[in-house]
Design a protein around this motif. Structure first.
Motif, mmCIF file in Angstrom:
data_model
loop_
_atom_site.group_PDB
_atom_site.id
_atom_site.type_symbol
_atom_site.label_atom_id
_atom_site.label_comp_id
_atom_site.label_asym_id
_atom_site.label_seq_id
_atom_site.Cartn_x
_atom_site.Cartn_y
_atom_site.Cartn_z
ATOM 1 N N SER A 328 0.835 -1.202 0.000
ATOM 2 C CA SER A 328 0.000 0.000 0.000
ATOM 3 C C SER A 328 0.871 1.253 0.000
ATOM 4 O O SER A 328 0.550 2.252 -0.660
ATOM 5 C CB SER A 328 -0.948 0.012 1.202
ATOM 6 N N GLY A 329 1.999 1.207 0.704
ATOM 7 C CA GLY A 329 2.924 2.343 0.694
ATOM 8 C C GLY A 329 3.519 2.566 -0.679
ATOM 9 O O GLY A 329 3.644 3.710 -1.147
ATOM 10 N N SER A 330 3.882 1.479 -1.350
ATOM 11 C CA SER A 330 4.431 1.587 -2.692
ATOM 12 C C SER A 330 3.390 2.151 -3.661
ATOM 13 O O SER A 330 3.709 2.977 -4.532
ATOM 14 C CB SER A 330 4.887 0.200 -3.176
ATOM 15 N N LEU A 331 2.128 1.756 -3.510
ATOM 16 C CA LEU A 331 1.053 2.293 -4.346
ATOM 17 C C LEU A 331 0.835 3.784 -4.079
ATOM 18 O O LEU A 331 0.576 4.558 -5.002
ATOM 19 C CB LEU A 331 -0.246 1.536 -4.078
ATOM 20 N N PHE A 332 0.930 4.182 -2.818
ATOM 21 C CA PHE A 332 0.784 5.600 -2.482
ATOM 22 C C PHE A 332 1.858 6.434 -3.180
ATOM 23 O O PHE A 332 1.575 7.490 -3.760
ATOM 24 C CB PHE A 332 0.875 5.799 -0.965
ATOM 25 N N VAL A 333 3.094 5.949 -3.133
ATOM 26 C CA VAL A 333 4.192 6.646 -3.804
ATOM 27 C C VAL A 333 3.948 6.686 -5.312
ATOM 28 O O VAL A 333 4.126 7.719 -5.973
ATOM 29 C CB VAL A 333 5.546 5.963 -3.490
ATOM 30 N N GLU A 334 3.507 5.560 -5.859
ATOM 31 C CA GLU A 334 3.268 5.454 -7.300
ATOM 32 C C GLU A 334 2.231 6.465 -7.787
ATOM 33 O O GLU A 334 2.364 7.051 -8.860
ATOM 34 C CB GLU A 334 2.806 4.030 -7.624
ATOM 35 N N THR A 335 1.182 6.670 -6.983
ATOM 36 C CA THR A 335 0.077 7.529 -7.410
ATOM 37 C C THR A 335 0.207 8.970 -6.924
ATOM 38 O O THR A 335 -0.626 9.807 -7.261
ATOM 39 C CB THR A 335 -1.263 6.959 -6.903
ATOM 40 N N SER A 336 1.248 9.259 -6.155
ATOM 41 C CA SER A 336 1.396 10.613 -5.599
ATOM 42 C C SER A 336 2.604 11.357 -6.152
ATOM 43 O O SER A 336 2.917 12.451 -5.691
ATOM 44 C CB SER A 336 1.508 10.540 -4.066
ATOM 45 N N THR A 337 3.300 10.746 -7.121
ATOM 46 C CA THR A 337 4.494 11.376 -7.687
ATOM 47 C C THR A 337 4.374 11.439 -9.206
ATOM 48 O O THR A 337 3.554 10.756 -9.811
ATOM 49 C CB THR A 337 5.764 10.582 -7.310
ATOM 50 N N THR A 338 5.220 12.270 -9.795
ATOM 51 C CA THR A 338 5.236 12.411 -11.252
ATOM 52 C C THR A 338 6.121 11.323 -11.868
ATOM 53 O O THR A 338 6.981 10.750 -11.179
ATOM 54 C CB THR A 338 5.793 13.784 -11.646
ATOM 55 N N PRO A 339 5.940 11.024 -13.155
ATOM 56 C CA PRO A 339 6.785 10.015 -13.809
ATOM 57 C C PRO A 339 8.273 10.316 -13.681
ATOM 58 O O PRO A 339 9.094 9.392 -13.593
ATOM 59 C CB PRO A 339 6.330 10.080 -15.268
ATOM 60 N N LYS A 340 8.627 11.592 -13.633
ATOM 61 C CA LYS A 340 10.034 11.973 -13.552
ATOM 62 C C LYS A 340 10.670 11.573 -12.227
ATOM 63 O O LYS A 340 11.846 11.206 -12.165
ATOM 64 C CB LYS A 340 10.169 13.485 -13.757
ATOM 65 N N THR A 341 9.904 11.645 -11.139
ATOM 66 C CA THR A 341 10.463 11.367 -9.807
ATOM 67 C C THR A 341 10.022 10.012 -9.252
ATOM 68 O O THR A 341 10.440 9.630 -8.163
ATOM 69 C CB THR A 341 10.052 12.462 -8.802
ATOM 70 N N ARG A 342 9.192 9.278 -9.997
ATOM 71 C CA ARG A 342 8.561 8.073 -9.462
ATOM 72 C C ARG A 342 9.565 6.997 -9.056
ATOM 73 O O ARG A 342 9.500 6.440 -7.955
ATOM 74 C CB ARG A 342 7.573 7.517 -10.488
ATOM 75 N N SER A 343 10.515 6.691 -9.924
ATOM 76 C CA SER A 343 11.478 5.631 -9.621
ATOM 77 C C SER A 343 12.342 5.977 -8.417
ATOM 78 O O SER A 343 12.562 5.151 -7.522
ATOM 79 C CB SER A 343 12.368 5.367 -10.844
ATOM 80 N N SER A 344 12.833 7.225 -8.385
ATOM 81 C CA SER A 344 13.671 7.631 -7.255
ATOM 82 C C SER A 344 12.850 7.725 -5.977
ATOM 83 O O SER A 344 13.369 7.470 -4.880
ATOM 84 C CB SER A 344 14.376 8.961 -7.551
ATOM 85 N N ALA A 345 11.555 8.068 -6.101
ATOM 86 C CA ALA A 345 10.691 8.123 -4.917
ATOM 87 C C ALA A 345 10.476 6.730 -4.338
ATOM 88 O O ALA A 345 10.463 6.550 -3.113
ATOM 89 C CB ALA A 345 9.351 8.760 -5.274
ATOM 90 N N GLN A 346 10.310 5.724 -5.224
ATOM 91 C CA GLN A 346 10.185 4.344 -4.748
ATOM 92 C C GLN A 346 11.478 3.906 -4.055
ATOM 93 O O GLN A 346 11.448 3.216 -3.037
ATOM 94 C CB GLN A 346 9.876 3.402 -5.914
ATOM 95 N N GLY A 347 12.614 4.325 -4.610
ATOM 96 C CA GLY A 347 13.893 4.022 -3.984
ATOM 97 C C GLY A 347 14.009 4.667 -2.617
ATOM 98 O O GLY A 347 14.535 4.077 -1.672
#
Length: 461
Positions: A328-347
């Motif tokens: 659920s945390g990973s989904l929150f990050v996925e849906t709350s960030t832009t494509p540009k920052t998404r991968s680094s946000a998951q990291g």
């Protein structure tokens, strides 16, 4: 060999070589070596320290210079070499540095194994979303198998657990050289700043109140993630100190009992789509936090006899506690960030939970247990009154001698015996998890969004 089967073998062995010692190392530390708890906390923190920088560095190397499968193979062979050396280490300080080196080799292989699977599946025109989860679940099966092997071979308190893991890691390293080539993509721009290259640009998300709050709570909850991995098996094993539990199934097969947690993990993954669809991301995260409260609280009052059901139920709720927050945390990050920052946000999410959180939880718990929940005993009568005043004296004498302590003619010991107050240790963890849960529920303001609904639909299908 079928490519999915080859990746399944890799996934199985990836976690086998971790599970062979992760749950049982405390028995080796406290039982065989008889070192103190503060330093043990630092041992588990090595995973967090390594997670802060090694996955990023190896990711850059695999993206720019070396085939991912070759780097993966090399890391496992080096990891095996360190594991074979660990039994030769004779001091806690040397053990810390040796384990840190082992984790620097092992921790990045988790993300590398995912990368190899994704690349290979795509290159053979297979569906990553459909085909990867059944492959990954065999990693958990491998972890469970390793726990059983370590327990059933009588290795849970001995150096053989490292030899089991080392042999597996060496075999996996050699096997990885046979996997399909995953060549460097060179996607990292030569003009990219060091901040962007290392994925540190995601820290800009802390400027947003909700994201900052989420990452901070992720760190605090990450502090709880490794506590039962670190102390669960040794907690069950130490019931052998009490005569009425000494010959129980739980004591003899404590690692197998703990493996219920990993079995539960595989089952609760299947329930996540239902819970997300019914309750939404925030409530599922709160459910996960409450599961941690029950995980610790049930351990506090469980025992191998009348309250065995509490120990078993604690292991069952682990799957909910672990899976629900991570996904659920990973989904929150996925849906709350832009494509540009998404991968680094998951990291960053992984860094806060498995990096900073693991370091915080391991160091603080080790210090706390050693300072506040460890009692010292100088004579046999004090041990008898603590363990069981009606206990058979022969059992107590043999228990004390098994700790490397000689009993003098007046009943006193030639060195101090240390025993832990496990009930209050688990209760303190319970209170910690409850405080985190209440604060998160009150402070984290979040409404279900359309993007989340779309993401949940994808998971459900």
């Amino acid at each position: 060999m079928n490519i999915k089967l080859r990746l399944t073998v890799m996934s199985f062995m990836q976690f086998f070589v971790w599970g062979a010692w992760l749950i049982t190392i405390a028995n080796y530390w406290f039982g065989t070596k008889q070192w103190d708890g503060t330093q043990f906390g630092a041992i588990f923190a090595t995973m967090g320290f390594a997670s802060l920088f090694m996955p990023t560095l190896t990711g850059i190397i695999a993206d720019k210079w070396i085939n991912a499968e070759r780097l993966y193979a090399l890391m496992h062979i080096l990891y095996a070499g360190v594991l074979f050396y660990i039994p030769q280490v004779e001091t806690p300080n040397a053990f810390f540095w040796t384990m840190l080196l082992a984790m620097c080799f092992y921790m990045p292989t988790i993300s590398l194994s995912n990368s190899i699977s994704y690349t290979t599946l795509k290159s053979t025109n297979l569906d990553v979303i459909k085909d990867f989860p059944p492959i990954r679940v065999w990693g958990t099966v491998g972890f469970i198998a390793a726990m059983w092997v370590t327990n059933l071979t009588g290795s849970k308190a001995s150096a053989y657990q490292f030899y089991i893991a080392g042999t597996g890691a060496l075999a996996l390293g050699l096997y990885a050289f046979t996997l399909p080539a995953c060549k460097p993509t060179k996607l990292i721009s030569e003009k990219a700043s060091i901040v962007d290259t290392l994925g540190l640009s995601a820290f800009k998300l802390f400027a947003t109140y909700k994201m900052a709050l989420f990452f901070i709570f992720s760190m605090f909850l990450g502090g709880a993630l490794q506590l039962t991995n670190a102390y669960g098996d040794v907690f069950l094993d130490e019931f052998k100190h009490f005569p009425k539990y000494a010959d129980s199934f739980v004591v003899k097969y404590s690692t197998i009992i703990m493996s219920i947690s990993q079995v539960s993990e595989t089952l609760f993954i299947l329930a996540i789509p239902f819970f997300l669809k019914r309750f939404g991301i925030k409530k599922v995260m709160i459910i996960a936090m409450l599961a941690w409260v029950f995980r610790f609280g049930l351990f506090a009052y469980g025992d191998p006899a009348g309250n065995l059901w509490m120990i078993v139920l604690s292991c069952v709720v682990y799957g909910m506690a672990f899976d629900f927050f991570n996904i659920s945390g990973s989904l929150f990050v996925e849906t709350s960030t832009t494509p540009k920052t998404r991968s680094s946000a998951q990291g960053l999410f992984m860094m806060m939970t498995n990096g900073f959180g693991a370091v915080f939880g391991s160091l603080i718990s080790g210090w706390m247990i050693d300072k506040y929940f460890t009692s010292s005993f100088n004579n046999i009568s004090a041990v008898a009154s603590h363990v069981d005043s009606t206990a058979d004296n022969g059992h107590l004498l043999s228990f004390v001698k098994s700790q490397g302590i000689n009993i003098l003619s007046d009943g006193s010991f030639d060195k101090v015996l240390f025993m832990k107050d496990w009930q209050h240790i688990w209760l303190s963890f319970t209170i910690y998890a409850l405080i985190i849960t209440v604060l998160f529920a009150v402070m984290f303001k979040h409404k279900h969004t359309r993007a989340e609904e779309e993401a949940i639909k994808k998971i459900s299908h």
